[in-house]
Motif scaffolding. Sequence first.
Motif, PDB file in Angstrom:
ATOM      1  N   LEU A  69       6.018 -61.295  -8.805  1.00  0.00           N
ATOM      2  CA  LEU A  69       5.466 -61.965  -7.675  1.00  0.00           C
ATOM      3  C   LEU A  69       4.581 -63.025  -8.265  1.00  0.00           C
ATOM      4  O   LEU A  69       4.477 -64.077  -8.046  1.00  0.00           O
ATOM      5  CB  LEU A  69       4.687 -60.845  -6.875  1.00  0.00           C
ATOM      6  CG  LEU A  69       3.917 -61.580  -5.618  1.00  0.00           C
ATOM      7  CD1 LEU A  69       4.853 -61.959  -4.594  1.00  0.00           C
ATOM      8  CD2 LEU A  69       3.149 -60.523  -5.078  1.00  0.00           C
ATOM      9  N   ILE A  70       3.592 -62.510  -9.320  1.00  0.00           N
ATOM     10  CA  ILE A  70       2.558 -63.511  -9.898  1.00  0.00           C
ATOM     11  C   ILE A  70       3.528 -64.407 -10.650  1.00  0.00           C
ATOM     12  O   ILE A  70       2.945 -65.699 -10.593  1.00  0.00           O
ATOM     13  CB  ILE A  70       1.594 -62.806 -10.969  1.00  0.00           C
ATOM     14  CG1 ILE A  70       1.080 -61.791 -10.335  1.00  0.00           C
ATOM     15  CG2 ILE A  70       0.600 -63.647 -11.455  1.00  0.00           C
ATOM     16  CD1 ILE A  70      -0.077 -61.809  -9.047  1.00  0.00           C
TER      17      ILE A  70
ATOM     18  N   HIS B 268       2.682 -68.319 -17.299  1.00  0.00           N
ATOM     19  CA  HIS B 268       3.506 -68.160 -16.143  1.00  0.00           C
ATOM     20  C   HIS B 268       5.103 -67.640 -16.430  1.00  0.00           C
ATOM     21  O   HIS B 268       5.506 -66.558 -16.220  1.00  0.00           O
ATOM     22  CB  HIS B 268       3.988 -69.521 -15.556  1.00  0.00           C
ATOM     23  CG  HIS B 268       5.436 -69.843 -15.033  1.00  0.00           C
ATOM     24  ND1 HIS B 268       5.731 -69.112 -13.731  1.00  0.00           N
ATOM     25  CD2 HIS B 268       6.690 -70.250 -15.444  1.00  0.00           C
ATOM     26  CE1 HIS B 268       6.870 -69.517 -13.449  1.00  0.00           C
ATOM     27  NE2 HIS B 268       7.384 -70.149 -14.548  1.00  0.00           N
ATOM     28  N   PHE B 269       5.590 -67.964 -18.007  1.00  0.00           N
ATOM     29  CA  PHE B 269       6.652 -67.327 -18.109  1.00  0.00           C
ATOM     30  C   PHE B 269       6.524 -65.989 -19.027  1.00  0.00           C
ATOM     31  O   PHE B 269       7.429 -65.334 -19.038  1.00  0.00           O
ATOM     32  CB  PHE B 269       7.472 -68.416 -19.170  1.00  0.00           C
ATOM     33  CG  PHE B 269       6.898 -68.688 -20.682  1.00  0.00           C
ATOM     34  CD1 PHE B 269       7.099 -67.810 -21.661  1.00  0.00           C
ATOM     35  CD2 PHE B 269       6.410 -69.920 -20.777  1.00  0.00           C
ATOM     36  CE1 PHE B 269       6.515 -68.268 -22.899  1.00  0.00           C
ATOM     37  CE2 PHE B 269       5.950 -70.264 -22.059  1.00  0.00           C
ATOM     38  CZ  PHE B 269       6.091 -69.462 -23.030  1.00  0.00           C
ATOM     39  N   HIS B 270       5.375 -65.783 -19.366  1.00  0.00           N
ATOM     40  CA  HIS B 270       5.203 -64.232 -19.919  1.00  0.00           C
ATOM     41  C   HIS B 270       5.237 -63.267 -18.781  1.00  0.00           C
ATOM     42  O   HIS B 270       5.729 -62.218 -18.767  1.00  0.00           O
ATOM     43  CB  HIS B 270       3.992 -64.069 -20.597  1.00  0.00           C
ATOM     44  CG  HIS B 270       4.215 -64.455 -21.958  1.00  0.00           C
ATOM     45  ND1 HIS B 270       4.078 -65.689 -22.657  1.00  0.00           N
ATOM     46  CD2 HIS B 270       4.562 -63.616 -23.253  1.00  0.00           C
ATOM     47  CE1 HIS B 270       4.314 -65.668 -24.041  1.00  0.00           C
ATOM     48  NE2 HIS B 270       4.688 -64.437 -24.111  1.00  0.00           N
ATOM     49  N   TYR B 271       4.799 -63.801 -17.584  1.00  0.00           N
ATOM     50  CA  TYR B 271       4.861 -63.038 -16.323  1.00  0.00           C
ATOM     51  C   TYR B 271       6.229 -62.759 -15.789  1.00  0.00           C
ATOM     52  O   TYR B 271       6.689 -61.556 -15.346  1.00  0.00           O
ATOM     53  CB  TYR B 271       3.915 -63.292 -15.065  1.00  0.00           C
ATOM     54  CG  TYR B 271       2.583 -62.874 -14.998  1.00  0.00           C
ATOM     55  CD1 TYR B 271       2.429 -61.658 -14.469  1.00  0.00           C
ATOM     56  CD2 TYR B 271       1.517 -63.347 -15.664  1.00  0.00           C
ATOM     57  CE1 TYR B 271       1.071 -60.969 -14.414  1.00  0.00           C
ATOM     58  CE2 TYR B 271       0.277 -62.647 -15.561  1.00  0.00           C
ATOM     59  CZ  TYR B 271       0.176 -61.608 -14.959  1.00  0.00           C
ATOM     60  OH  TYR B 271      -0.898 -60.970 -14.888  1.00  0.00           O
TER      61      TYR B 271
ATOM     62  N   VAL C  82       1.776 -65.475   1.385  1.00  0.00           N
ATOM     63  CA  VAL C  82       2.934 -65.081   0.480  1.00  0.00           C
ATOM     64  C   VAL C  82       2.639 -63.886  -0.449  1.00  0.00           C
ATOM     65  O   VAL C  82       3.334 -62.858  -0.203  1.00  0.00           O
ATOM     66  CB  VAL C  82       3.774 -66.318  -0.109  1.00  0.00           C
ATOM     67  CG1 VAL C  82       5.013 -65.646  -0.671  1.00  0.00           C
ATOM     68  CG2 VAL C  82       4.068 -67.412   0.807  1.00  0.00           C
ATOM     69  N   LEU C  83       1.779 -64.315  -1.212  1.00  0.00           N
ATOM     70  CA  LEU C  83       1.027 -63.141  -2.097  1.00  0.00           C
ATOM     71  C   LEU C  83       0.748 -62.144  -1.365  1.00  0.00           C
ATOM     72  O   LEU C  83       1.108 -60.814  -1.920  1.00  0.00           O
ATOM     73  CB  LEU C  83      -0.187 -63.860  -2.985  1.00  0.00           C
ATOM     74  CG  LEU C  83      -0.671 -62.858  -4.106  1.00  0.00           C
ATOM     75  CD1 LEU C  83       0.111 -62.584  -5.341  1.00  0.00           C
ATOM     76  CD2 LEU C  83      -2.040 -63.235  -4.492  1.00  0.00           C
TER      77      LEU C  83
END
Lengths: 634, 284
Positions: A448-449, A475-478, B67-68
Amino acid sequence: MSTTAAAASTPRPVGRPRWRRLLGFNLLSAVILGIAGYYLGWFIGHRISTTKSFEFFSATDENDIALLLAYIFGVVGFLIGLGFANYPVSRMLGRPASLREKEQHGIGRYFGLCTDHKVVGIQYLVGIGLFFFIGGLNAMLIRTELLKSSPTFVGPNQYLSLVGMHGTMMMGMMTSGILGPFANYFVPIMIGARRMAFPRIEALTFWLLMAAGFILTSTIFFGGFPTGWTGYEPLNDQAVMGMDSYIVFFALVGISMCLLGLNMMATIITMRAPGLTWSRLPIFVWSVFATSVLMVLAAPMLVATLAMAALDRSIDTSFFVTGGGGSSYLFENLFWFFGHPEVYILAVPGFGIVLELIPVFTRKPLWGYRLAVSGMLGVTLLSFFVWQHHLFVSGINADLRPFYMLSTEIISIPTGFIFLCVMGTLWKARTSFSTPMLFCLGWAFNFLIGGLSGVFLSDTPSDTDTHGSFFVMAHFHYTIMGGLIFTFFAAIYYWVPKMTGLRFNERLSKIHFWSMFLAFNSTFMPLFVLGMEGMPRRVSFYEPKLHTLNVWVSISAFVLGLSMLVFLANTVYSLIFVRIKAESNPWRSKSLEWQVPTPVPVNNFEQIPIFDSDPYDYGTPVAIGGGQPAAVGA
Amino acid sequence: MAAEPHPGVAEPNHARRFTAIWLIASVIATPLVVFLLGPELPPGHGSEQASGHVTDNTVLLAMATPVLLLVLVYLIYAVINFRQPPGGMLEGPAIRGDARIQTTWIVITSALVLSLAAYGTVRLLADNGAGSGSGPTPLTVPKGHKLQVQVIAQQWAFTYRYPEYGGVETTHLELPVNQMVEMHVTSLDVIHSFWAYQLGVKADANPGVDNVLFVKPTKEETFEVHCSELCGIWHGYMFDHGHVVSPQAFETWIHQQETTMAPAKKVLPPYAHTYSPEPTRRAG
């Protein structure tokens, strides 16, 4: 189609002396032939480039031709040593076809060419696990360096090599992180097949990956490489010989990926048991199918690109060198045309695991099966139309940026389907929070994050600030670590009891989850802030005002590393020392793989099962026309 | 996949309760995010483009917050309410989907996504590329006089050239306030990326490519310049400070540069938008 007789004939005669068993095609001969091939290639390469036409070789003592040939010959020797040439050669000599000639018993089969998909699955799990820990160790060293705002721990060159090795190892090895171990092991069982469509190719994908892993690790002997996992030209062309390790590694990974995908597609299309229609296929198998499509279409692009890069480096072709008429844009374009589907190759199997596991632990059928399938197929299709969002500020094709912004944002619609299906399945459920379920919920939070932070990157004006900063990194680690690795562990805790017949220690598993989940978020959440405050990626030198936050991140990263040690301790303790037998179906799953005996027989099934429903017959019927509780499959 | 009504027997109306919690949370959190976090968002108000980014980031955050919260509140609600009792073997209701909810979800997410893309496009074009590198021929160009500055990246430094001032080259960037600047970013060797953080500016420097961007600084301040594309071992050190100064101070500074650089200018190559470098092997 039963080949039990052939399988029984393979164990070697008992009375054979030990030294005699060392001869023949096994890991030992593979290593010997691999080393021999390496030096043969090295020798030939030096013969070729003694002519003075390659000036930089004589100037720098560096010979890319020799190293590239050494790697290629080494890999070929390694594969011949393992016995991959035996079957094609014997067929060419007119010997009869056999299906499972390398099926053996005992522990030795895990150390050589074996065509049993269950053995390959376990080989993959251990092999990929090994390289996952090497990649993780690199991350620990990176974070140690970033404890100080200027380089103190390693030099800038070693730092970039660490960054490159971490990224490349993870992006390369973990592409098969779920398909390798779990799809190889469980897809044939789930679809009621006795083997994969191409068992020898299945073994080949694994051993290619292992050879690739060692080649990437060997880059430290050749000076490392400075480009990170993206390998951008012309920096790639400029770099020292360690760059060749990157090229050969990723090319081998690409070949392995492509073959793995082809094998999976062929298996799923042609080998489903009677009654297993597409609409009854377990959702995990659907995710494997979608991923395979991505692999088959994207990986050849990578291999081709790297072949061009290798030619640029070795014989001075000029695909990517501006001065010679090439273009650095070409590399960026080709690389990301592979690179963006690649990140979905990492994410989609995670979707499959989550959607497969949640029904078991909520005691409910999967909510919105068709929506989930269309979500995964939609992601697959759209992921080929978004690659230039990696190049928003590069000036390439700038007029088309609104299109890539649109396509990138549209891809969040099918991704949203996956969330809706997870949420729908959780509705009024009877959820029990076993470790695999906790990891699935961890996925939901992390992805989601990751997904929502992607909105900031997909918006071109906003991306101007975050592009190439730690924000992207977070972002891409999440999405990848929080998405893929969390589901990877969910799959381990869920399926390893089936694969080994042994149980994990529940308390240690829970400690692993909570320490990993909290440390993960504590590591990567602040990276969003660091990125927004202006810290570029891949630097070992940063502004002192960002020091405190970096120290926080480093300490959290170390805790994250420790949580992996908890997992390792749990594995060693539960699976090697305590060895408590797992129940035959500890999660009360209705999926077919839990209905076959443990350990799974060589041929999986006495009789091919006949399917009359999908494997999600959980729950009590609620209204007219509700799901009918029925025993699944066989 | 039959669509079925939810059972709702002898239990609180979970749908209504969850919706209420989510609505309240969103109504409270969204304004907080917009009004408290929004003004603090990067990259600040160093230029028209940077201010635009702050607005964009605020809008995106305002859209992302509900949304979150929807997913987060739902997950927490589900984890608290829909549990297996300890030691229980209960089965959940066999609901396999709900056509109405699925359709609503698809319609709403599509609408959100399309409006986001439309908003982004409008902002990108209205702001002349919003400070991002827009290639050799940008789609939209601001009207009026633009101060031309060429940014030449190489391993591992930026050089700035002012063609309107006799092509003087400096190692240090100064810009007059409230003046639209047209930057031409290119590279002499590998790919770099010119990032002026406080100005909200980023453009890749590719060898052989003229990457144009527009920025109008609005505040006299010191800004950071980074390289944000990995370019070899000293990538992290490709870091400098630039200054936005008053027009008078800029004139003084640039004339001073012209005088000091006059001897060097004689040996500089003629002005060009792009350079096609000879490949440099084994340099990094």
